[in-house]
Design a protein around this motif. Structure first.
Motif, PDB file in Angstrom:
ATOM      1  N   ARG A  15      45.311  -1.157  17.282  1.00  0.00           N
ATOM      2  CA  ARG A  15      46.659  -1.357  17.703  1.00  0.00           C
ATOM      3  C   ARG A  15      46.918  -2.716  17.870  1.00  0.00           C
ATOM      4  NH1 ARG A  15      50.305  -3.210  20.132  1.00  0.00           N
ATOM      5  NH2 ARG A  15      51.797  -2.039  21.844  1.00  0.00           N
ATOM      6  N   CYS A  16      45.950  -3.487  18.297  1.00  0.00           N
ATOM      7  CA  CYS A  16      45.980  -4.883  18.899  1.00  0.00           C
ATOM      8  C   CYS A  16      45.898  -5.756  17.412  1.00  0.00           C
ATOM      9  CB  CYS A  16      45.010  -5.486  19.911  1.00  0.00           C
ATOM     10  SG  CYS A  16      45.658  -4.698  21.323  1.00  0.00           S
ATOM     11  N   GLY A  17      45.528  -5.297  16.397  1.00  0.00           N
ATOM     12  CA  GLY A  17      45.208  -6.083  15.163  1.00  0.00           C
ATOM     13  C   GLY A  17      43.787  -6.898  15.223  1.00  0.00           C
ATOM     14  N   ILE A  18      42.820  -6.301  15.948  1.00  0.00           N
ATOM     15  CA  ILE A  18      41.557  -7.034  15.995  1.00  0.00           C
ATOM     16  C   ILE A  18      40.574  -6.359  15.052  1.00  0.00           C
ATOM     17  CG2 ILE A  18      39.731  -7.681  17.758  1.00  0.00           C
ATOM     18  CD1 ILE A  18      41.807  -7.467  19.988  1.00  0.00           C
ATOM     19  N   GLU A  19      39.931  -7.072  14.368  1.00  0.00           N
ATOM     20  CA  GLU A  19      38.953  -6.661  13.243  1.00  0.00           C
ATOM     21  C   GLU A  19      37.580  -6.525  14.085  1.00  0.00           C
ATOM     22  OE1 GLU A  19      37.812  -7.052   8.879  1.00  0.00           O
ATOM     23  OE2 GLU A  19      39.920  -7.459   9.612  1.00  0.00           O
ATOM     24  N   LEU A  20      36.999  -5.231  14.266  1.00  0.00           N
ATOM     25  CA  LEU A  20      35.684  -5.056  14.919  1.00  0.00           C
ATOM     26  C   LEU A  20      34.608  -4.958  13.849  1.00  0.00           C
ATOM     27  CD1 LEU A  20      36.670  -2.930  17.811  1.00  0.00           C
ATOM     28  CD2 LEU A  20      36.042  -5.394  18.014  1.00  0.00           C
ATOM     29  N   GLU A  21      33.468  -5.332  14.037  1.00  0.00           N
ATOM     30  CA  GLU A  21      32.428  -4.634  13.291  1.00  0.00           C
ATOM     31  C   GLU A  21      31.739  -3.650  14.074  1.00  0.00           C
ATOM     32  OE1 GLU A  21      27.805  -5.936  11.987  1.00  0.00           O
ATOM     33  OE2 GLU A  21      29.161  -7.471  12.870  1.00  0.00           O
ATOM     34  N   VAL A  22      31.989  -2.368  13.674  1.00  0.00           N
ATOM     35  CA  VAL A  22      31.726  -1.113  14.267  1.00  0.00           C
ATOM     36  C   VAL A  22      30.341  -0.917  13.893  1.00  0.00           C
ATOM     37  CG1 VAL A  22      32.120   1.158  14.830  1.00  0.00           C
ATOM     38  CG2 VAL A  22      34.162  -0.497  14.602  1.00  0.00           C
ATOM     39  N   ILE A  23      29.427  -0.810  15.086  1.00  0.00           N
ATOM     40  CA  ILE A  23      27.985  -0.447  14.535  1.00  0.00           C
ATOM     41  C   ILE A  23      27.478   0.829  15.141  1.00  0.00           C
ATOM     42  CG2 ILE A  23      25.519  -1.417  15.091  1.00  0.00           C
ATOM     43  CD1 ILE A  23      26.793  -4.185  15.090  1.00  0.00           C
ATOM     44  N   PRO A  24      27.317   1.965  14.463  1.00  0.00           N
ATOM     45  CA  PRO A  24      26.807   3.340  15.228  1.00  0.00           C
ATOM     46  C   PRO A  24      25.501   2.703  15.797  1.00  0.00           C
ATOM     47  CG  PRO A  24      27.468   3.218  12.875  1.00  0.00           C
ATOM     48  CD  PRO A  24      27.136   1.914  12.974  1.00  0.00           C
ATOM     49  N   VAL A  25      25.264   3.489  17.297  1.00  0.00           N
ATOM     50  CA  VAL A  25      23.887   3.585  17.789  1.00  0.00           C
ATOM     51  C   VAL A  25      23.589   5.165  17.684  1.00  0.00           C
ATOM     52  CG1 VAL A  25      22.715   3.552  20.030  1.00  0.00           C
ATOM     53  CG2 VAL A  25      24.739   1.686  19.143  1.00  0.00           C
ATOM     54  N   LYS A  85      24.153   2.341  27.381  1.00  0.00           N
ATOM     55  CA  LYS A  85      25.060   3.184  27.224  1.00  0.00           C
ATOM     56  C   LYS A  85      26.163   2.844  26.044  1.00  0.00           C
ATOM     57  CE  LYS A  85      25.428   6.143  31.441  1.00  0.00           C
ATOM     58  NZ  LYS A  85      25.427   7.370  31.089  1.00  0.00           N
ATOM     59  N   ILE A  86      26.635   3.404  25.316  1.00  0.00           N
ATOM     60  CA  ILE A  86      27.807   2.990  24.471  1.00  0.00           C
ATOM     61  C   ILE A  86      29.233   3.241  25.236  1.00  0.00           C
ATOM     62  CG2 ILE A  86      26.459   2.874  22.478  1.00  0.00           C
ATOM     63  CD1 ILE A  86      28.938   5.897  23.141  1.00  0.00           C
ATOM     64  N   PRO A  87      30.183   2.835  24.952  1.00  0.00           N
ATOM     65  CA  PRO A  87      30.368   1.510  24.117  1.00  0.00           C
ATOM     66  C   PRO A  87      29.772   0.357  24.694  1.00  0.00           C
ATOM     67  CG  PRO A  87      32.447   1.938  24.907  1.00  0.00           C
ATOM     68  CD  PRO A  87      31.454   3.320  25.493  1.00  0.00           C
ATOM     69  N   THR A  88      29.512  -0.525  23.933  1.00  0.00           N
ATOM     70  CA  THR A  88      29.118  -1.974  24.280  1.00  0.00           C
ATOM     71  C   THR A  88      29.753  -2.889  23.258  1.00  0.00           C
ATOM     72  OG1 THR A  88      27.215  -1.327  25.294  1.00  0.00           O
ATOM     73  CG2 THR A  88      27.280  -3.495  24.809  1.00  0.00           C
ATOM     74  N   LEU A  89      30.398  -4.033  23.887  1.00  0.00           N
ATOM     75  CA  LEU A  89      31.107  -5.007  23.043  1.00  0.00           C
ATOM     76  C   LEU A  89      30.196  -6.324  22.968  1.00  0.00           C
ATOM     77  CD1 LEU A  89      33.895  -5.546  21.446  1.00  0.00           C
ATOM     78  CD2 LEU A  89      34.467  -6.722  23.315  1.00  0.00           C
ATOM     79  N   LEU A 108      31.314  -3.910  17.886  1.00  0.00           N
ATOM     80  CA  LEU A 108      31.405  -2.835  18.945  1.00  0.00           C
ATOM     81  C   LEU A 108      30.140  -1.843  18.671  1.00  0.00           C
ATOM     82  CD1 LEU A 108      32.931  -1.601  21.436  1.00  0.00           C
ATOM     83  CD2 LEU A 108      34.217  -0.474  19.772  1.00  0.00           C
ATOM     84  N   TYR A 109      29.325  -1.715  19.385  1.00  0.00           N
ATOM     85  CA  TYR A 109      28.266  -0.567  19.403  1.00  0.00           C
ATOM     86  C   TYR A 109      29.075   0.654  19.903  1.00  0.00           C
ATOM     87  CZ  TYR A 109      25.182  -4.413  18.620  1.00  0.00           C
ATOM     88  OH  TYR A 109      24.454  -5.511  18.047  1.00  0.00           O
ATOM     89  N   VAL A 110      28.946   1.744  19.022  1.00  0.00           N
ATOM     90  CA  VAL A 110      29.411   3.237  19.448  1.00  0.00           C
ATOM     91  C   VAL A 110      28.762   4.069  19.042  1.00  0.00           C
ATOM     92  CG1 VAL A 110      31.683   2.107  18.650  1.00  0.00           C
ATOM     93  CG2 VAL A 110      30.398   3.285  16.895  1.00  0.00           C
ATOM     94  N   PHE A 111      28.901   5.258  19.644  1.00  0.00           N
ATOM     95  CA  PHE A 111      28.421   6.631  18.890  1.00  0.00           C
ATOM     96  C   PHE A 111      29.615   7.330  18.445  1.00  0.00           C
ATOM     97  CE2 PHE A 111      27.140  11.230  19.730  1.00  0.00           C
ATOM     98  CZ  PHE A 111      26.259  11.383  18.558  1.00  0.00           C
ATOM     99  N   PRO A 112      29.959   7.508  17.120  1.00  0.00           N
ATOM    100  CA  PRO A 112      31.191   7.542  16.625  1.00  0.00           C
ATOM    101  C   PRO A 112      32.248   8.639  17.140  1.00  0.00           C
ATOM    102  CG  PRO A 112      29.519   7.207  14.920  1.00  0.00           C
ATOM    103  CD  PRO A 112      28.655   7.166  15.995  1.00  0.00           C
ATOM    104  N   PRO A 113      31.373   9.871  17.671  1.00  0.00           N
ATOM    105  CA  PRO A 113      32.525  10.971  18.221  1.00  0.00           C
ATOM    106  C   PRO A 113      32.583  10.810  19.476  1.00  0.00           C
ATOM    107  CG  PRO A 113      30.238  12.154  17.423  1.00  0.00           C
ATOM    108  CD  PRO A 113      30.077  10.515  17.461  1.00  0.00           C
ATOM    109  N   SER A 114      32.256   9.788  20.173  1.00  0.00           N
ATOM    110  CA  SER A 114      32.211   9.566  21.484  1.00  0.00           C
ATOM    111  C   SER A 114      33.770   9.171  22.042  1.00  0.00           C
ATOM    112  CB  SER A 114      31.240   8.538  22.286  1.00  0.00           C
ATOM    113  OG  SER A 114      31.754   7.972  23.257  1.00  0.00           O
TER     114      SER A 114
END
Ligand SMILES: N[C@@H](CCC(=O)N[C@@H](CS)C(=O)NCC(=O)O)C(=O)O
Length: 209
Positions: A21-31, A51-55, A3-9
């Motif tokens: 909540r769904c128990g899914i482990e994501l690799e969170v990649i800050p953009v 735009k973020i987020p993008t999965l 998941l590509y994110v901008f952390p405070p967004s």
């Protein structure tokens, strides 16, 4: 899944909280949005809107936070946040479309003017823009406050991705000086939602400062 994110967004945080909540482990990649990371050709290939987020799931890329939350909840099988009842399911969609069209943009003006601008040093809050946004802000906050009266979740006793989709805009309510004094039901619901481990873990990914 990445998941590509901008952390405070807010749009990123709701996806992270749903995954937790769904128990899914994501690799969170800050953009690096301020540095133009979202304009790099490799990123634009994943999301032509830049735009973020993008999965990204094994070569499948998906954008728009509501679609991403839906995908994540579907991946979770039975432990998901999508009601089985057909009418509740379309009401969940109704609230998520409403968030994207109305509630989010009203919150976005306050967030940008009162929080993002001072944080990024890009000028003073524009009082006229905030005044213009106030009518919509109160109109849509009144709708949500009335809906939540006497209910645990937006859909009543059924927790759904609609809660995550909407509550994410309240993460920065205090820092962005949202005029929240008349919205007790929203404050109660948001305080309960944001105190869960799923939200605490998502919020912990925001770097200090
Ligand atoms: N409707 C979109 C909104 C996404 C969005 O506006 N993302 C912002 C950050 S919160 C962004 O990436 N802005 C960069 C740009 O517009 O170039 C969603 O729900 O995912």
């Amino acid at each position: 899944m990445q998941l590509y994110v901008f952390p405070p967004s807010p749009n990123s945080l709701c996806c992270q909280a749903v995954a937790n909540r769904c128990g899914i482990e994501l690799e969170v990649i800050p953009v690096d949005l301020p540095g133009g990371g979202h304009m790099q050709p490799e990123f634009v290939k994943l999301n032509p809107n830049h735009k973020i987020p993008t999965l990204v799931d094994d070569g499948f890329s998906l954008w728009e936070s509501s679609a991403i939350m839906l995908y994540l909840a579907q991946q979770a099988g039975d432990a998901n946040l999508i009601p089985e009842d057909a009418k509740l399911r379309v009401q969940m969609a109704q609230w998520m479309f409403w968030k994207t069209a109305h509630f989010g943009p009203a919150c976005g003006v306050y967030t940008f003017e009162n929080l993002v601008k001072p944080m990024m040093g890009i000028g003073e809050p524009d009082a006229a823009k905030i005044e213009n946004a106030a009518e919509d802000f109160h109109r849509f906050f009144t709708v949500l406050n009335d809906q939540l009266a006497g209910k645990q979740y937006v859909l009543g006793s059924t927790e759904s991705i609609a809660d995550y989709s909407i509550v994410t805009w309240l993460v920065h309510a205090e820092a962005a000086s949202f005029p929240m004094q008349d919205y007790e039901e929203i404050k109660r619901w948001a305080a309960e939602m944001l105190a869960t481990d799923h939200w605490k873990a998502a919020l912990a990914t925001i770097p200090a400062g």
